[in-house]
Write a protein that holds these residues in place. Structure first.
Motif, PDB file in Angstrom:
ATOM      1  N   PHE A 160       0.734  -1.056   0.135  1.00 50.44           N
ATOM      2  CA  PHE A 160       0.023  -0.031  -0.067  1.00 50.44           C
ATOM      3  C   PHE A 160       0.871   1.393   0.065  1.00 50.44           C
ATOM      4  O   PHE A 160       2.044   1.199   0.345  1.00 50.44           O
ATOM      5  CB  PHE A 160      -0.847  -0.147   1.271  1.00 50.44           C
ATOM      6  N   GLY A 161       0.204   2.265  -0.207  1.00 49.54           N
ATOM      7  CA  GLY A 161       0.844   3.644  -0.328  1.00 49.54           C
ATOM      8  C   GLY A 161       2.248   3.575  -1.031  1.00 49.54           C
ATOM      9  O   GLY A 161       2.369   3.332  -2.114  1.00 49.54           O
ATOM     10  N   PRO A 162       3.158   4.227  -0.105  1.00 50.46           N
ATOM     11  CA  PRO A 162       4.595   4.638  -0.779  1.00 50.46           C
ATOM     12  C   PRO A 162       5.200   3.155  -1.094  1.00 50.46           C
ATOM     13  O   PRO A 162       5.924   3.018  -1.852  1.00 50.46           O
ATOM     14  CB  PRO A 162       5.248   5.093   0.424  1.00 50.46           C
ATOM     15  N   TRP A 200      12.479   0.916   4.994  1.00 46.83           N
ATOM     16  CA  TRP A 200      11.219   0.965   5.435  1.00 46.83           C
ATOM     17  C   TRP A 200      10.926   0.104   6.731  1.00 46.83           C
ATOM     18  O   TRP A 200       9.835   0.081   7.495  1.00 46.83           O
ATOM     19  CB  TRP A 200      10.002   0.577   4.568  1.00 46.83           C
ATOM     20  N   SER A 212       9.806   1.420  10.060  1.00 45.92           N
ATOM     21  CA  SER A 212       8.490   1.969  10.304  1.00 45.92           C
ATOM     22  C   SER A 212       7.227   1.275   9.833  1.00 45.92           C
ATOM     23  O   SER A 212       6.218   1.488   9.987  1.00 45.92           O
ATOM     24  CB  SER A 212       8.588   3.436   9.532  1.00 45.92           C
ATOM     25  N   ARG A 264       4.630  -1.953   9.391  1.00 43.22           N
ATOM     26  CA  ARG A 264       3.931  -2.860  10.409  1.00 43.22           C
ATOM     27  C   ARG A 264       3.395  -3.972   9.624  1.00 43.22           C
ATOM     28  O   ARG A 264       2.995  -3.816   8.396  1.00 43.22           O
ATOM     29  CB  ARG A 264       2.765  -1.928  11.176  1.00 43.22           C
ATOM     30  N   ILE A 267       2.257  -2.615   5.942  1.00 44.46           N
ATOM     31  CA  ILE A 267       1.381  -1.569   6.268  1.00 44.46           C
ATOM     32  C   ILE A 267       2.587  -0.333   6.471  1.00 44.46           C
ATOM     33  O   ILE A 267       3.085  -0.227   7.809  1.00 44.46           O
ATOM     34  CB  ILE A 267       0.439  -1.631   7.201  1.00 44.46           C
ATOM     35  N   PRO A 268       2.772   0.625   5.572  1.00 41.90           N
ATOM     36  CA  PRO A 268       3.558   1.587   5.758  1.00 41.90           C
ATOM     37  C   PRO A 268       2.976   2.609   6.740  1.00 41.90           C
ATOM     38  O   PRO A 268       1.518   2.628   6.928  1.00 41.90           O
ATOM     39  CB  PRO A 268       3.774   2.409   4.527  1.00 41.90           C
ATOM     40  N   PRO A 269       3.681   3.783   7.488  1.00 39.71           N
ATOM     41  CA  PRO A 269       3.084   4.691   8.186  1.00 39.71           C
ATOM     42  C   PRO A 269       1.770   5.325   7.740  1.00 39.71           C
ATOM     43  O   PRO A 269       1.707   5.629   6.514  1.00 39.71           O
ATOM     44  CB  PRO A 269       3.933   5.783   8.493  1.00 39.71           C
TER      45      PRO A 269
END
Lengths: 150, 82, 150, 82
Positions: D9-11, D48, D51, D53, D76-78
């Motif tokens: 996800f995300g970055p 990563w 940070s 999860r 799960i990045p921040p």
């Protein structure tokens, strides 16, 4: 913007009015007429105000709030007259860049309104009508060191 | 003698059965002497003395405040807005 | 009630849905897209979510909130997709008998959403696009003693 | 060998250029060994690790968590909602 209103408070219009392109956060408090007061069943509430003084104090609360928090728009509206269960009696709304300021300032606004603004509430319950005792002690203490005393 | 109009709100209005009462009083005239003059007419008001606040010209002031002719004088019982 | 929404969030409908005859207080937090992020000028934001986990955690937040405060209704909605400046990204709304619970629980809801719910924000600014670093440290600490960790 | 599908996800999605990656790994298999296997393919992921999860079946779990065939595994990045 502060006001005492004799007609229905338009909550969506207030929300639209506090929104600004700079704001990431808005907190809106809505006080409504509830159907009970402890064990007593409430049918309606009548609010009355000393209008010019109430609006003057609400303006002073907004100034005080702006001196304490960096916020964008502030709206406080209190309704007067006969209200039914579920009717909106008061709205305080604050916009700011981040949520901390909006929450704290919105809470401050309603706390101050309840403490010092000359508005009175009469409950019409199943067992008769009665003036409500407000949160005046807290208010008086605030007053002694606040910007509203002589 | 000066003329002072005193405004009443909420539960105090039920006691005096009026929104406003006109008093003729000798100067010097304070919130305290106003209240004392009113208690003579409406003894029931006396129990409100500890909780009521005085407002002159739309500002809370101490009961020692000196009242002048033309001032807007109000007795503010405990507020209960919200 | 919690949800991740792909369409515009209807704030008045949320307010109507949290109102109950027993409630004297509602607090509504609205997070909107602001036109700046510090010195950067923002044109729009794209939110994405891990939807099933996000909704599961939002439900857990509601349960946690209800174990901490006596409240009536709770609504949390977060929007995903491309949003313009001024668009509503998230709403948390809580009703209760008195204002203290509504304010504290509403603040808790948005704080928890920002800390632990798997949603990500990409900023589109005048100098390019960039994933936003969230408030994850606070979140991780909450997690360790919270109801959401394994 | 078990098959593990890992969601991004995300970055992190920008780094692996995919929403989901399928790995064949020998048991026993943990979050740590999953991450290690991914770093071999995508060295950029390593920064990563502090940070990010791990979520298994929509719950945050420690990286020591044992992963079984059929688990929904996500990195799960921040988070930055709100």
């Amino acid at each position: 913007m502060v006001s005492i209103s004799t007609s229905t408070i338009n909550v969506p219009a207030i929300i639209a009015a506090v929104a600004t392109p700079q704001s990431g956060a808005m907190d809106i408090f809505i006080g409504t007429v509830r159907n009970n007061s402890g064990a007593r069943k409430i049918s309606r509430l009548e609010y009355s105000a000393y209008v010019p003084m109430a609006e003057k104090l609400m303006t002073a609360i907004e100034l005080d709030l702006r001196s304490k928090w960096s916020v964008h728009e502030v709206i406080m509206v209190h309704r007067v007259g006969m209200l039914e269960v579920g009717d909106v009696a008061v709205v305080t709304a604050v916009s700011s860049a981040h949520r901390k300021e909006a929450f704290e300032a919105c809470r401050f606004a309603i706390d101050q309104i309840k403490s010092i603004v000359p508005i009175w509430k009469k409950e019409f319950a199943d067992d008769g009508e009665m003036w409500v005792e407000g949160e005046h002690l807290e208010g008086i203490q605030e007053m002694k060191s606040g910007p509203f005393s002589a | 003698m000066i003329n002072v109009d005193v405004k009443f709100f909420g539960p105090l209005r039920d006691i005096v059965r009026s929104n406003e009462i006109s008093l003729e009083v000798p100067p010097p005239h304070s919130g305290d002497s106003t209240f004392d003059a009113l208690v003579v007419i409406y003894p029931e008001l006396s129990k409100w003395r500890p909780s009521v606040r005085l407002a002159v010209n739309f500002e809370y002031v101490p009961f020692t405040h000196n009242i002048r002719a033309g001032d807007e004088v109000s007795l503010i019982p405990p507020v209960s807005g919200g």
